[in-house]
Write an enzyme that holds these catalytic residues in place. Structure first.
Site, mmCIF file in Angstrom:
data_model
loop_
_atom_site.group_PDB
_atom_site.id
_atom_site.type_symbol
_atom_site.label_atom_id
_atom_site.label_comp_id
_atom_site.label_asym_id
_atom_site.label_seq_id
_atom_site.Cartn_x
_atom_site.Cartn_y
_atom_site.Cartn_z
ATOM 1 N N TYR A 1 0.823 -1.214 0.000
ATOM 2 C CA TYR A 1 0.000 0.000 0.000
ATOM 3 C C TYR A 1 0.860 1.268 0.000
ATOM 4 C CZ TYR A 1 -3.319 3.426 2.025
ATOM 5 O OH TYR A 1 -4.078 4.524 2.306
ATOM 6 N N ILE A 2 1.688 1.441 1.008
ATOM 7 C CA ILE A 2 2.467 2.685 1.105
ATOM 8 C C ILE A 2 3.640 2.649 0.106
ATOM 9 C CG2 ILE A 2 3.740 4.212 2.667
ATOM 10 C CD1 ILE A 2 2.117 2.864 4.987
ATOM 11 N N ASN B 1 1.512 -9.873 0.839
ATOM 12 C CA ASN B 1 0.345 -9.028 1.154
ATOM 13 C C ASN B 1 0.105 -7.982 0.068
ATOM 14 O OD1 ASN B 1 -1.817 -8.500 2.933
ATOM 15 N ND2 ASN B 1 -0.773 -6.685 3.713
ATOM 16 N N LYS C 1 1.940 -6.370 9.251
ATOM 17 C CA LYS C 1 1.481 -5.143 9.920
ATOM 18 C C LYS C 1 0.180 -5.264 10.712
ATOM 19 C CE LYS C 1 -1.151 -3.390 5.994
ATOM 20 N NZ LYS C 1 -1.598 -2.250 5.241
ATOM 21 N N SER D 1 6.155 3.441 13.184
ATOM 22 C CA SER D 1 4.727 3.656 13.389
ATOM 23 C C SER D 1 4.474 4.407 14.692
ATOM 24 C CB SER D 1 4.042 2.282 13.463
ATOM 25 O OG SER D 1 2.757 2.405 13.996
ATOM 26 N N TYR E 1 3.561 -6.636 17.394
ATOM 27 C CA TYR E 1 3.840 -5.783 16.230
ATOM 28 C C TYR E 1 4.600 -4.525 16.672
ATOM 29 C CZ TYR E 1 3.079 -2.311 12.558
ATOM 30 O OH TYR E 1 3.269 -1.320 11.620
ATOM 31 N N LYS F 1 8.529 -2.934 15.857
ATOM 32 C CA LYS F 1 8.871 -1.592 15.357
ATOM 33 C C LYS F 1 9.866 -0.910 16.299
ATOM 34 C CE LYS F 1 6.688 -1.693 11.543
ATOM 35 N NZ LYS F 1 7.434 -1.748 10.288
ATOM 36 N N ASN G 1 -8.775 -2.037 10.016
ATOM 37 C CA ASN G 1 -8.646 -0.579 10.102
ATOM 38 C C ASN G 1 -9.912 0.123 9.618
ATOM 39 O OD1 ASN G 1 -5.434 -1.372 9.226
ATOM 40 N ND2 ASN G 1 -5.826 -0.230 11.092
ATOM 41 N N ARG H 1 -8.052 9.933 15.722
ATOM 42 C CA ARG H 1 -6.770 9.554 15.131
ATOM 43 C C ARG H 1 -6.291 10.652 14.185
ATOM 44 N NH1 ARG H 1 -7.502 6.466 18.494
ATOM 45 N NH2 ARG H 1 -7.304 4.199 18.577
ATOM 46 N N ARG I 1 -12.983 -1.441 21.521
ATOM 47 C CA ARG I 1 -12.147 -2.569 21.097
ATOM 48 C C ARG I 1 -10.956 -2.661 22.059
ATOM 49 N NH1 ARG I 1 -9.707 -2.173 15.030
ATOM 50 N NH2 ARG I 1 -8.664 -0.365 15.926
HETATM 51 P P1 NAD Z 1 1.509 -3.664 3.043
HETATM 52 O O1 NAD Z 1 1.276 -4.997 3.668
HETATM 53 O O2 NAD Z 1 0.534 -3.149 2.067
HETATM 54 O O3 NAD Z 1 2.958 -3.635 2.363
HETATM 55 C C1 NAD Z 1 4.046 -4.390 2.849
HETATM 56 C C2 NAD Z 1 4.641 -5.137 1.651
HETATM 57 O O4 NAD Z 1 5.740 -5.900 2.122
HETATM 58 C C3 NAD Z 1 3.651 -6.107 1.010
HETATM 59 O O5 NAD Z 1 3.630 -5.890 -0.398
HETATM 60 C C4 NAD Z 1 4.197 -7.500 1.353
HETATM 61 O O6 NAD Z 1 3.947 -8.424 0.312
HETATM 62 C C5 NAD Z 1 5.681 -7.192 1.528
HETATM 63 N N1 NAD Z 1 6.406 -8.097 2.432
HETATM 64 C C6 NAD Z 1 6.072 -8.497 3.675
HETATM 65 N N2 NAD Z 1 7.009 -9.326 4.166
HETATM 66 C C7 NAD Z 1 7.968 -9.444 3.204
HETATM 67 C C8 NAD Z 1 9.187 -10.150 3.107
HETATM 68 N N3 NAD Z 1 9.613 -10.958 4.097
HETATM 69 N N4 NAD Z 1 9.927 -10.029 1.988
HETATM 70 C C9 NAD Z 1 9.504 -9.241 0.962
HETATM 71 N N5 NAD Z 1 8.363 -8.551 0.990
HETATM 72 C C10 NAD Z 1 7.602 -8.649 2.106
HETATM 73 O O7 NAD Z 1 1.697 -2.635 4.248
HETATM 74 P P2 NAD Z 1 1.770 -1.038 4.210
HETATM 75 O O8 NAD Z 1 0.522 -0.518 4.819
HETATM 76 O O9 NAD Z 1 2.190 -0.561 2.881
HETATM 77 O O10 NAD Z 1 2.924 -0.817 5.264
HETATM 78 C C11 NAD Z 1 4.274 -0.621 4.868
HETATM 79 C C12 NAD Z 1 5.133 -0.457 6.123
HETATM 80 O O11 NAD Z 1 4.614 0.625 6.908
HETATM 81 C C13 NAD Z 1 5.154 -1.675 7.048
HETATM 82 O O12 NAD Z 1 6.457 -1.787 7.579
HETATM 83 C C14 NAD Z 1 4.166 -1.306 8.148
HETATM 84 O O13 NAD Z 1 4.477 -1.949 9.358
HETATM 85 C C15 NAD Z 1 4.403 0.204 8.238
HETATM 86 N N6 NAD Z 1 3.246 0.949 8.775
HETATM 87 C C16 NAD Z 1 2.010 0.829 8.164
HETATM 88 C C17 NAD Z 1 0.920 1.528 8.695
HETATM 89 C C18 NAD Z 1 -0.458 1.378 8.072
HETATM 90 O O14 NAD Z 1 -1.451 1.706 8.750
HETATM 91 N N7 NAD Z 1 -0.597 0.943 6.832
HETATM 92 C C19 NAD Z 1 1.082 2.370 9.811
HETATM 93 C C20 NAD Z 1 2.350 2.479 10.379
HETATM 94 C C21 NAD Z 1 3.425 1.763 9.855
HETATM 95 N N1 UDP Z 2 -12.622 1.737 14.467
HETATM 96 C C1 UDP Z 2 -13.983 1.486 14.537
HETATM 97 N N2 UDP Z 2 -14.496 0.452 13.789
HETATM 98 C C2 UDP Z 2 -13.713 -0.324 12.986
HETATM 99 C C3 UDP Z 2 -12.326 -0.057 12.906
HETATM 100 C C4 UDP Z 2 -11.810 0.985 13.674
HETATM 101 O O1 UDP Z 2 -14.712 2.168 15.248
HETATM 102 O O2 UDP Z 2 -14.229 -1.257 12.346
HETATM 103 C C5 UDP Z 2 -12.061 2.862 15.244
HETATM 104 C C6 UDP Z 2 -11.000 2.446 16.259
HETATM 105 O O3 UDP Z 2 -11.608 2.112 17.497
HETATM 106 C C7 UDP Z 2 -10.144 3.720 16.344
HETATM 107 C C8 UDP Z 2 -10.229 4.305 14.922
HETATM 108 O O4 UDP Z 2 -11.390 3.718 14.329
HETATM 109 O O5 UDP Z 2 -10.721 4.663 17.234
HETATM 110 C C9 UDP Z 2 -9.015 3.980 14.049
HETATM 111 O O6 UDP Z 2 -8.811 2.566 14.075
HETATM 112 P P1 UDP Z 2 -7.749 1.865 13.118
HETATM 113 O O7 UDP Z 2 -7.781 0.394 13.426
HETATM 114 O O8 UDP Z 2 -7.973 2.288 11.714
HETATM 115 O O9 UDP Z 2 -6.349 2.508 13.553
HETATM 116 P P2 UDP Z 2 -5.528 2.394 14.931
HETATM 117 O O10 UDP Z 2 -6.460 1.983 16.023
HETATM 118 O O11 UDP Z 2 -4.487 1.387 14.651
HETATM 119 O O12 UDP Z 2 -4.988 3.766 15.152
#
Ligand code: NAD
Ligand code: UDP
Length: 334
Positions: free
Chosen positions: A12-13, A36, A85, A125, A149, A153, A196, A228, A289
């Site tokens: 995603y990111i 993923n 993640k 994160s 998790y 980090k 999420n 958030r 939750r």
């Molecule tokens: P994502 O799952 O969409 O992307 C992660 C990618 O890494 C995936 O394409 C997956 O296939 C790949 N991957 C996982 N394990 C692997 C491995 N062993 N070797 C090669 N590829 C591998 O997740 P994202 O939301 O894009 O998150 C990216 C990063 O940001 C992660 O480190 C996550 O922990 C961190 N992060 C995400 C969020 C969020 O809410 N999305 C928030 C804070 C931090």
């Molecule tokens: N949340 C919710 N219903 C859902 C998923 C999340 O009410 O199905 C709420 C959760 O309690 C939080 C906010 O939405 O207050 C953001 O949650 P998320 O899981 O997206 O992020 P995080 O909790 O990891 O910050």
């Protein structure tokens, strides 16, 4: 031209960061094991950018995969996204999370060292701050973990902090990423029931899920629901470009929050998404939750001071771009 390796770059990111880097004139190589992410992401990135995508189907846990990438490309810096993640899954499978997230980082660092590449941006994160009343949270707030998790980090940050000063490290602590690319051709993509908020609401909006369950309306927040700091994934992607430029140009490491500093409640998000998709979204109130905190917002000043980063896009932009992405995907499935 400066060449950057994105581990997890099909995710995603990572996929949004790929496009922001290409747009800024970098060359980019992806390594992803697609655990993923979908196999058509590289083709989509190619269609959007109009440029050939270099993507290795490989694993950060496999040293040979990493050595092959470094042998094939003269890499100047790495952004390490690849990780598992899902907080709730990490509670059930802590060893998997430690193996993939901590083991993967260690393996990557060893391969980088062998290839003489010592510039790295690490996906951290806001979860490293745990449950705190200090809001918005500054970067020097103590770290504490509330899940395996989060532990991975914090461990990742600590490992990077032990490296000698021949390494230049950017630690980016993301708040809540949301939204999709303006092309509506990439976005958050999961077949599973999302944990999420934004992806869950998106599935309610397209009719795949019946209603949103709001986890608690008795928090000490203006409307009682959790607050958030949502940040548009394209802003987040721009933050990575600035982080890499800073590492490569100044040779100095940094640890910064990437957020907006603004908080939005669950009901604010429901209202913004309803407006974006043009219909009222069904929701019911349920108990809190487990493990959720009332408020989580980040002080954005360091990112501005160190990187010149400021989030530009609004909650409405996040919801509109998410809706364009999920409704387009839905049409394609029919
Ligand atoms: P994502 O799952 O969409 O992307 C992660 C990618 O890494 C995936 O394409 C997956 O296939 C790949 N991957 C996982 N394990 C692997 C491995 N062993 N070797 C090669 N590829 C591998 O997740 P994202 O939301 O894009 O998150 C990216 C990063 O940001 C992660 O480190 C996550 O922990 C961190 N992060 C995400 C969020 C969020 O809410 N999305 C928030 C804070 C931090
Ligand atoms: N949340 C919710 N219903 C859902 C998923 C999340 O009410 O199905 C709420 C959760 O309690 C939080 C906010 O939405 O207050 C953001 O949650 P998320 O899981 O997206 O992020 P995080 O909790 O990891 O910050």
């Amino acid at each position: 031209m400066t060449k950057i390796l994105l581990t997890g770059g099909a995710g995603y990111i990572g996929s949004h960061t790929y496009l922001a880097l290409i747009q800024s004139g970098f060359e980019v190589v992806i390594l992803d094991n697609f655990s993923n992410s979908k196999s058509d992401v590289p083709r989509r990135l190619q269609d959007i950018s109009g440029k050939m995508v270099y993507c290795f189907n490989g694993d950060v846990l496999d040293r040979t995969d990493l050595d092959n990438v470094f042998a094939a490309h003269k890499i100047d810096g790495v952004v390490h996204f690849a990780a598992k993640k899902a907080v709730s899954e990490s509670v059930v499978k802590p060893l998997d999370y430690m193996h993939n997230n901590i083991g993967g980082l260690l393996n990557l660092l060893a391969a980088m060292d062998a290839a003489d590449v010592r510039n790295i941006v690490f996906s951290s994160s806001a979860t490293v701050y745990g449950d705190t009343d200090v809001q918005p949270i500054p970067e020097d707030h103590p770290r504490t973990y509330t899940s395996p998790y989060a532990f991975t980090k914090i461990a990742g940050e600590q490992i990077l902090e032990q490296l000698p000063n021949t390494w230049v490290v950017g630690i980016l602590r993301y708040f809540n990423p949301a939204g999709a690319h303006k092309s509506a051709m990439i976005g958050e993509d999961s077949e599973d029931i999302p944990n999420n908020l934004l992806p869950y609401i998106a599935k309610v909006a397209v009719g795949e899920l019946a209603e949103l369950v709001v986890f608690g309306d008795d928090y000490d927040t203006p409307d009682g629901t959790g607050v958030r700091d949502y940040i548009h994934v394209e802003d987040l992607a721009d933050g990575h470009v600035l982080s890499l430029k800073s590492l490569l140009e100044t040779g100095e490491s940094h640890t910064v929050n990437l957020g907006t500093g603004e908080g939005s409640s669950v009901l604010d998000v429901v209202a913004a998404y309803s407006e974006a998709c043009g219909k009222d979204l069904a929701h019911t109130i349920a108990p809190r939750r487990d493990g959720d905190v009332a408020v989580l917002t980040g002080l954005p000043e360091q990112a501005k001071a160190r990187l010149g980063f400021e989030a530009k896009r609004s909650l409405g932009d996040m919801c509109k771009s998410s809706w364009a992405w999920v409704s387009g995907q839905r049409r394609n499935k029919r």
